[in-house]
Motif scaffolding. Structure first.
Motif, PDB file in Angstrom:
ATOM      1  N   THR A   7      -5.962  21.931  -2.758  1.00 49.77           N
ATOM      2  CA  THR A   7      -4.797  21.308  -3.387  1.00 49.77           C
ATOM      3  C   THR A   7      -3.564  22.097  -2.986  1.00 49.77           C
ATOM      4  OG1 THR A   7      -6.104  20.557  -5.271  1.00 49.77           O
ATOM      5  CG2 THR A   7      -3.710  20.670  -5.560  1.00 49.77           C
ATOM      6  N   ALA A   8      -2.602  21.432  -2.378  1.00 44.31           N
ATOM      7  CA  ALA A   8      -1.383  22.071  -1.897  1.00 44.31           C
ATOM      8  C   ALA A   8      -0.177  21.379  -2.531  1.00 44.31           C
ATOM      9  CB  ALA A   8      -1.320  22.008  -0.371  1.00 44.31           C
ATOM     10  N   HIS A   9       1.008  21.913  -2.216  1.00 46.04           N
ATOM     11  CA  HIS A   9       2.242  21.397  -2.815  1.00 46.04           C
ATOM     12  C   HIS A   9       3.278  21.240  -1.715  1.00 46.04           C
ATOM     13  CE1 HIS A   9       0.844  22.337  -6.972  1.00 46.04           C
ATOM     14  NE2 HIS A   9       0.185  23.284  -6.325  1.00 46.04           N
ATOM     15  N   LEU A  10       3.760  20.008  -1.523  1.00 48.02           N
ATOM     16  CA  LEU A  10       4.868  19.791  -0.613  1.00 48.02           C
ATOM     17  C   LEU A  10       6.128  20.419  -1.198  1.00 48.02           C
ATOM     18  CD1 LEU A  10       4.242  16.064   0.339  1.00 48.02           C
ATOM     19  CD2 LEU A  10       3.995  18.034   1.856  1.00 48.02           C
ATOM     20  N   ALA A  62       1.896  32.231  12.776  1.00 49.20           N
ATOM     21  CA  ALA A  62       1.767  31.998  11.342  1.00 49.20           C
ATOM     22  C   ALA A  62       0.970  30.724  11.097  1.00 49.20           C
ATOM     23  CB  ALA A  62       3.154  31.891  10.704  1.00 49.20           C
ATOM     24  N   THR A  63       0.612  30.509   9.835  1.00 49.80           N
ATOM     25  CA  THR A  63      -0.161  29.342   9.434  1.00 49.80           C
ATOM     26  C   THR A  63       0.627  28.062   9.689  1.00 49.80           C
ATOM     27  OG1 THR A  63      -1.379  30.582   7.767  1.00 49.80           O
ATOM     28  CG2 THR A  63      -1.240  28.216   7.466  1.00 49.80           C
ATOM     29  N   ALA A  64      -0.054  27.050  10.204  1.00 54.14           N
ATOM     30  CA  ALA A  64       0.573  25.751  10.444  1.00 54.14           C
ATOM     31  C   ALA A  64      -0.463  24.657  10.243  1.00 54.14           C
ATOM     32  CB  ALA A  64       1.162  25.678  11.850  1.00 54.14           C
ATOM     33  N   LEU A  65       0.006  23.488   9.773  1.00 51.82           N
ATOM     34  CA  LEU A  65      -0.864  22.339   9.543  1.00 51.82           C
ATOM     35  C   LEU A  65      -0.260  21.105  10.195  1.00 51.82           C
ATOM     36  CD1 LEU A  65      -0.858  24.217   6.733  1.00 51.82           C
ATOM     37  CD2 LEU A  65      -2.481  22.463   6.016  1.00 51.82           C
ATOM     38  N   TRP A  66      -1.140  20.151  10.546  1.00 53.90           N
ATOM     39  CA  TRP A  66      -0.725  18.869  11.105  1.00 53.90           C
ATOM     40  C   TRP A  66      -1.419  17.748  10.331  1.00 53.90           C
ATOM     41  CZ3 TRP A  66      -1.727  23.222  13.764  1.00 53.90           C
ATOM     42  CH2 TRP A  66      -0.782  23.661  14.688  1.00 53.90           C
ATOM     43  N   ARG A 109       7.850  14.229  11.874  1.00 56.85           N
ATOM     44  CA  ARG A 109       8.531  14.820  10.707  1.00 56.85           C
ATOM     45  C   ARG A 109       8.061  16.252  10.534  1.00 56.85           C
ATOM     46  NH1 ARG A 109      11.454  16.850   7.302  1.00 56.85           N
ATOM     47  NH2 ARG A 109      12.290  15.781   5.467  1.00 56.85           N
ATOM     48  N   THR A 110       9.005  17.191  10.573  1.00 59.83           N
ATOM     49  CA  THR A 110       8.718  18.598  10.315  1.00 59.83           C
ATOM     50  C   THR A 110       9.030  18.900   8.859  1.00 59.83           C
ATOM     51  OG1 THR A 110       9.212  19.226  12.590  1.00 59.83           O
ATOM     52  CG2 THR A 110       9.261  20.973  10.937  1.00 59.83           C
ATOM     53  N   ALA A 111       8.065  19.425   8.134  1.00 58.01           N
ATOM     54  CA  ALA A 111       8.227  19.711   6.711  1.00 58.01           C
ATOM     55  C   ALA A 111       7.597  21.060   6.399  1.00 58.01           C
ATOM     56  CB  ALA A 111       7.600  18.598   5.872  1.00 58.01           C
ATOM     57  N   ARG A 112       7.557  21.383   5.116  1.00 58.31           N
ATOM     58  CA  ARG A 112       6.950  22.637   4.672  1.00 58.31           C
ATOM     59  C   ARG A 112       6.003  22.361   3.516  1.00 58.31           C
ATOM     60  NH1 ARG A 112      11.508  26.715   3.265  1.00 58.31           N
ATOM     61  NH2 ARG A 112      12.341  24.847   2.246  1.00 58.31           N
ATOM     62  N   LEU A 113       5.027  23.244   3.396  1.00 56.31           N
ATOM     63  CA  LEU A 113       3.947  23.053   2.437  1.00 56.31           C
ATOM     64  C   LEU A 113       3.586  24.400   1.831  1.00 56.31           C
ATOM     65  CD1 LEU A 113       1.745  20.713   1.673  1.00 56.31           C
ATOM     66  CD2 LEU A 113       0.290  21.977   3.264  1.00 56.31           C
ATOM     67  N   ARG A 114       3.302  24.381   0.519  1.00 55.53           N
ATOM     68  CA  ARG A 114       2.786  25.594  -0.133  1.00 55.53           C
ATOM     69  C   ARG A 114       1.295  25.389  -0.387  1.00 55.53           C
ATOM     70  NH1 ARG A 114       7.908  25.527  -2.910  1.00 55.53           N
ATOM     71  NH2 ARG A 114       9.111  27.388  -2.350  1.00 55.53           N
ATOM     72  N   LEU A 115       0.483  26.308   0.149  1.00 54.56           N
ATOM     73  CA  LEU A 115      -0.957  26.182  -0.029  1.00 54.56           C
ATOM     74  C   LEU A 115      -1.354  26.377  -1.481  1.00 54.56           C
ATOM     75  CD1 LEU A 115      -2.201  28.042   3.168  1.00 54.56           C
ATOM     76  CD2 LEU A 115      -1.906  25.588   2.807  1.00 54.56           C
ATOM     77  N   THR A 116      -0.646  27.246  -2.185  1.00 55.30           N
ATOM     78  CA  THR A 116      -0.819  27.430  -3.627  1.00 55.30           C
ATOM     79  C   THR A 116       0.557  27.605  -4.241  1.00 55.30           C
ATOM     80  OG1 THR A 116      -1.105  29.832  -3.358  1.00 55.30           O
ATOM     81  CG2 THR A 116      -3.105  28.476  -3.411  1.00 55.30           C
ATOM     82  N   ALA A 117       0.688  27.260  -5.492  1.00 54.12           N
ATOM     83  CA  ALA A 117       1.984  27.348  -6.164  1.00 54.12           C
ATOM     84  C   ALA A 117       2.471  28.792  -6.198  1.00 54.12           C
ATOM     85  CB  ALA A 117       1.873  26.799  -7.577  1.00 54.12           C
ATOM     86  N   GLY A 118       3.763  28.951  -5.913  1.00 56.10           N
ATOM     87  CA  GLY A 118       4.350  30.274  -5.981  1.00 56.10           C
ATOM     88  C   GLY A 118       4.236  31.089  -4.716  1.00 56.10           C
ATOM     89  N   THR A 119       3.603  30.562  -3.670  1.00 57.50           N
ATOM     90  CA  THR A 119       3.481  31.296  -2.412  1.00 57.50           C
ATOM     91  C   THR A 119       4.539  30.824  -1.428  1.00 57.50           C
ATOM     92  OG1 THR A 119       1.861  29.722  -1.553  1.00 57.50           O
ATOM     93  CG2 THR A 119       1.017  31.625  -2.769  1.00 57.50           C
ATOM     94  N   ASP A 120       4.686  31.550  -0.340  1.00 53.26           N
ATOM     95  CA  ASP A 120       5.641  31.159   0.692  1.00 53.26           C
ATOM     96  C   ASP A 120       5.181  29.877   1.373  1.00 53.26           C
ATOM     97  OD1 ASP A 120       7.231  33.355   0.187  1.00 53.26           O
ATOM     98  OD2 ASP A 120       6.209  34.612   1.666  1.00 53.26           O
ATOM     99  N   ALA A 121       6.155  29.094   1.789  1.00 56.91           N
ATOM    100  CA  ALA A 121       5.848  27.825   2.441  1.00 56.91           C
ATOM    101  C   ALA A 121       5.376  28.061   3.872  1.00 56.91           C
ATOM    102  CB  ALA A 121       7.079  26.932   2.438  1.00 56.91           C
ATOM    103  N   VAL A 122       4.530  27.152   4.347  1.00 59.39           N
ATOM    104  CA  VAL A 122       4.039  27.190   5.722  1.00 59.39           C
ATOM    105  C   VAL A 122       4.459  25.909   6.422  1.00 59.39           C
ATOM    106  CG1 VAL A 122       2.092  28.656   5.098  1.00 59.39           C
ATOM    107  CG2 VAL A 122       1.799  26.172   5.110  1.00 59.39           C
TER     108      VAL A 122
END
Length: 853
Positions: free
Chosen positions: A628-631, A653-657, A567-580
């Motif tokens: 704490t991050a935000h899907l 760019a930043t990426a997480l698994w 599953r490929t998704a996106r995540l915001r490391l902090t609220a209001g920032t661009d998704a990674v």
């Protein structure tokens, strides 16, 4: 001074046009490569920024949702604010443009921009357009605005339309629909923006087409005159975030800065080595005209005037080479744009726009590269000019030759090497630009050049340990004394090839190390035999989920052993920032490309994630950190703990698994966007692929691991093709330099050779002497170039690439290629010396002794 130029310089240039031409060509190539690379980079950035401005319009601020998409209610609330003059709601998405029936291609992607016609009209009447440029232009009435059921296309999209087509069929995957839908739209006017396929339509059509009625991607806002945008942003509710429109040109510039800086510096290396070739040519001319310089010195021409004349020669060569180089650089850039298109090959439909070269700022770069060309030529002329200034005219007329060069103490070279090592340890500055590493490479080169005389003397000392009669032979003694006394001259003659060889070795090791590391990483990243994903795109631009029935059916197909969902998704490391990027899949901890692993305490309340190097360097996601991050599209926060750093060559760019079960637990999302398939033992890949395609239909993308691997390596080789070419040019310029330098030394020794002939040495003995001397100096140059190149490669592999691109790699030495480079440099030095000596040992060498009588 003009008269002296006419009588001393012009005859030498007229009689030896080849050497002068060689020096001019060296400067020309250096300036042309550096200037052409700069123009090409500037043209790409100019085109991208122009296309982005045309697509996005000119808003004062861009409004997004902090935790999810905006709604029509947000637009109504925004329009009720007195500071807002105009607000344009926007839908921005990608949809599939299927191929025509019977076509071999699977189709392409079309970027769709949904806009509100009435908002566009209000903004246009206010004098600040908030939309892409349409043809005919918006001129105050609604006759040419997007209409219901109509899509306006740009040139790239129109190029894909069949002749005479008036409708466009698009395929979309609406949320909650099991099967995709085909939508027919009428082709309307033209959009004069965007380099890739682009369509503009009414926002209501876009919402219905994409199944996103009531939601918006962004709102472009125009404020009333005199409104302080920064103060107004502070009055917005937390669910909104507003910022000035992103400068896409600046963003692309930041993303590609490291590559462009590295490419530009490598192009400048050709000019750097070309300066050594100019030095060799002027040294040769100085050696040939030494009696004339001594004679005019005796007749009253001052040392200062002689110095100025040599500098004038260098300036003339530099001026001619610079002018030709600027013209050639413009031609090279124009040819590249003509070949690849105005977007440098990013989209096949874009045409060549050589006018982009003239639409970027040219005055300052032209002056800078012109100054660099002149400075390189003047720097190259400085040493011969000082030599002529320092000669004693009476002694030179008696045949005592050039004065002995002065070598820097060995401790200076060692100090420069130590300084280079210290500079390499500095952190990057200026947005991932490793300035310290580049200064370290320059310091290492300077230190290596300073140590060449000591290396020549060390190799000369080995002659004293030759066995038997060779140690005490006249040739060995002459070679020892000559190499010991003229070590500094060897440094000067070998400087160009040493620098070029060191850079060639460094780039060869770096590219080889990178490619080997990429191949090993691909083995980890592509463990399955086949990879499958939907060709459709969801509302967020990500691949649409695969149908559940297909996921259940594929593992039961003949030849398929098992399937692993992803599953490929996106995540915001902090609220209001661009998704990674966030990837949820099976994580085999024994085969992961782990660079660092957390071995400390594990937070029982946190979900384990792995991150790449960019996340570690840019976002501070060190192993063990809890955050704490935000899907994206999920209101609730999630607690994550970084368990380690993974090597990732697929992105900068930043990426997480994370593990797929963990993702499904914290998100509640059970969909799958990609599928990895393993074949049963003995199964052939082509029949299995056809069976998968027959079961999945046409709206999928499927590729074998071998194809993805080959494509990745092909992209790698294409990316470094220009680097290899620039490296070859710099090495060729350096080899020409050593040829000219050895010729200068041989001509300066004609009287010495004549005297040795009179003392009884045969022509064959003198050729053996030259071979011995050239082997010493050529060996010193090859060894120094190899050592310097390996030192530079360590900086490139362990400092420049991690700091610039956030990609680490293991050092790999391509022994065969390094051996070929060393053999080429050594053969060039020895061969040039022998050819020059053969010419200097003619009858002129015997007659030269008579000039002393």
């Amino acid at each position: 001074m003009t008269s002296l130029w006419r009588h001393l310089t012009w005859p030498a240039w007229r009689d030896q046009p080849g050497r002068v031409t060689l020096a001019i060509v060296a400067v020309m190539l250096g300036v042309a490569l550096a200037y052409g690379v700069h123009l090409l980079n500037g043209a790409a950035l100019t085109e991208f920024a122009r296309a982005a401005r045309g697509i996005n319009g000119q808003p004062d601020l861009v409004l997004h949702g902090s935790a999810g998409p905006l709604t029509d209610a947000d637009l109504a609330e925004l329009l009720n604010r007195t500071e807002v003059v105009a607000a344009n709601p926007v839908i921005d998405a990608q949809v599939l443009w299927p191929a025509q029936p019977g076509a071999a291609a699977r189709g392409t992607y079309l970027r769709l921009i949904g806009l509100d016609p009435f908002a566009l009209l209000a903004a246009a009447n206010a004098g600040k357009p908030l939309a892409p440029e349409l043809t005919p232009q918006i001129d105050g009435d609604a006759s040419h605005l997007p209409k219901a059921g109509t899509v306006h296309l740009n040139a790239a999209a129109r190029a894909g339309l069949p002749p005479g087509a008036t409708t466009l069929r698009l395929r979309v995957q609406r949320p909650g629909h099991a099967a995709p839908d085909d939508i027919d739209l009428t082709v309307g006017g033209r959009v004069t923006a965007g380099s890739g396929p682009l369509g503009v339509l009414d926002i209501a059509d876009a919402q219905a087409l994409l199944g996103r009625v009531g939601t918006l991607d962004r709102i472009d806002v125009q404020l009333a005159p005199g409104t302080d945008a920064a103060a107004w942003i502070k009055t917005l509710p937390p669910r909104w975030r507003a910022a000035p429109p992103a400068d896409d040109g600046e963003r692309l510039s930041a993303m590609t800065r490291a590559y462009r800086v590295n490419l530009g510096l490598l192009a400048l290396m050709a000019l750097f080595t070309g300066a050594f070739l100019v030095y060799a040519v002027l040294s040769l001319a100085t050696a040939q005209r030494l009696p004339q310089w001594a004679l005019v010195g005796v007749l009253g021409v001052s040392a200062r005037m002689r110095w100025r004349l040599i500098l004038t020669e260098g300036l003339a060569i530099g001026a001619a080479g610079t002018l030709l180089g600027l013209a050639l650089g413009l031609g090279l850039a124009a040819g590249a744009l003509k070949l690849m298109g105005s977007d440098l090959g990013l989209h096949g439909a874009s045409g060549a726009s050589t006018d982009l070269l003239l639409n970027q700022p040219l005055l300052v770069p032209t002056l800078v590269y012109a100054a660099l060309g002149l400075a390189a030529a003047l720097a190259a002329a400085a040493a011969p000019a000082l030599t002529v200034r320092r000669i004693a005219p009476a002694l030179v007329l008696k045949g005592l030759g050039l004065p002995t060069g002065r070598a820097l103490p060995a401790w200076v070279g060692c100090g420069l090497l130590g300084l280079g090592a210290a500079l390499a340890a500095l952190p990057p500055v200026l947005a991932d630009t490793p300035v310290g590493a580049y200064l370290a490479m320059l310091s290492l080169l300077a230190g290596g050049l300073a140590l060449v005389p000591a290396l020549v003397r060390a190799l000369t000392a080995l002659l004293g340990r030759l066995p038997g009669r060779w140690r005490h032979s006249a040739l060995a003694m002459l070679a020892r004394e000559r190499s010991r006394d003229q070590a500094t001259e060897a440094q000067r003659s070998l400087a160009g090839v040493l620098v070029a060889l060191a850079l060639a070795v460094a780039m060869t090791v770096m590219i080889g190390s990178f490619r080997d590391s990429l191949e090993r990483w691909l083995d980890h990243a592509l463990p399955a035999d086949l990879y499958l994903r939907s060709a459709l795109r969801g509302s967020d631009g990500q691949p649409a989920p695969l149908p559940p029935a297909l996921i259940e059916r594929l593992p039961r197909l003949p030849g398929i052993a098992r399937a692993a969902p992803q599953r490929t998704a996106r995540l915001r490391l902090t609220a209001g920032t661009d998704a990674v990027a966030l990837t949820a899949r099976e994580l085999d901890h024994d085969t992961l490309p782990v660079m660092a692993r957390w071995t400390g305490a594990v937070d029982a309340q946190a979900t384990a994630v792995w991150v790449n190097e960019a996340a570690r360097d840019r976002d501070g996601l060190q192993p063990g950190r809890v955050l704490t991050a935000h899907l994206v599209d999920r209101e609730r926060p999630v607690t994550l703990q970084v368990m380690g750093i993974l090597r990732d060559y697929s992105r900068q760019a930043t990426a997480l698994w994370m593990a797929l079960p963990d993702y499904r637990r914290i998100s509640g999302d059970t969909t799958t966007t990609e599928l990895a398939l393993w074949l049963a033992p003995g199964a052939a890949i082509d029949p299995a692929r056809e069976a998968v395609r027959a079961a999945a239909g046409t709206d999928i993308e499927i590729a074998a691991a071998g194809e993805l691997r080959a494509l990745s390596l092909q992209i790698f080789d294409r990316s470094f093709a220009i680097t290899v070419w620039l490296q070859a040019v710099a090495l060729a310029v350096g080899l020409f330099g050593v040829v000219a330098g050895q010729s200068a030394q041989a001509l300066a020794r004609r009287r010495e050779f004549g005297l040795l002939r009179h003392l009884g040495l045969s022509r064959r003995d003198l050729m053996r002497l030259l071979l011995l001397e050239a082997s010493l100096t050529g060996g010193a140059g090859a060894l120094a170039g190899l050592a310097l190149g390996l030192g530079l490669s360590l900086v490139l592999v362990y400092v420049v690439n991690p700091q610039s691109f956030h990609w680490s790699m293991e050092l790999s030495l391509p022994v065969a290629r390094l051996g070929a480079l060393l053999a080429l440099a050594f053969a060039a030095a020895v061969g040039a010396s022998l050819l020059a000596g053969r010419r200097a040992l003619g009858a002129d060498a015997v007659r030269a002794v008579r000039e002393d009588a």
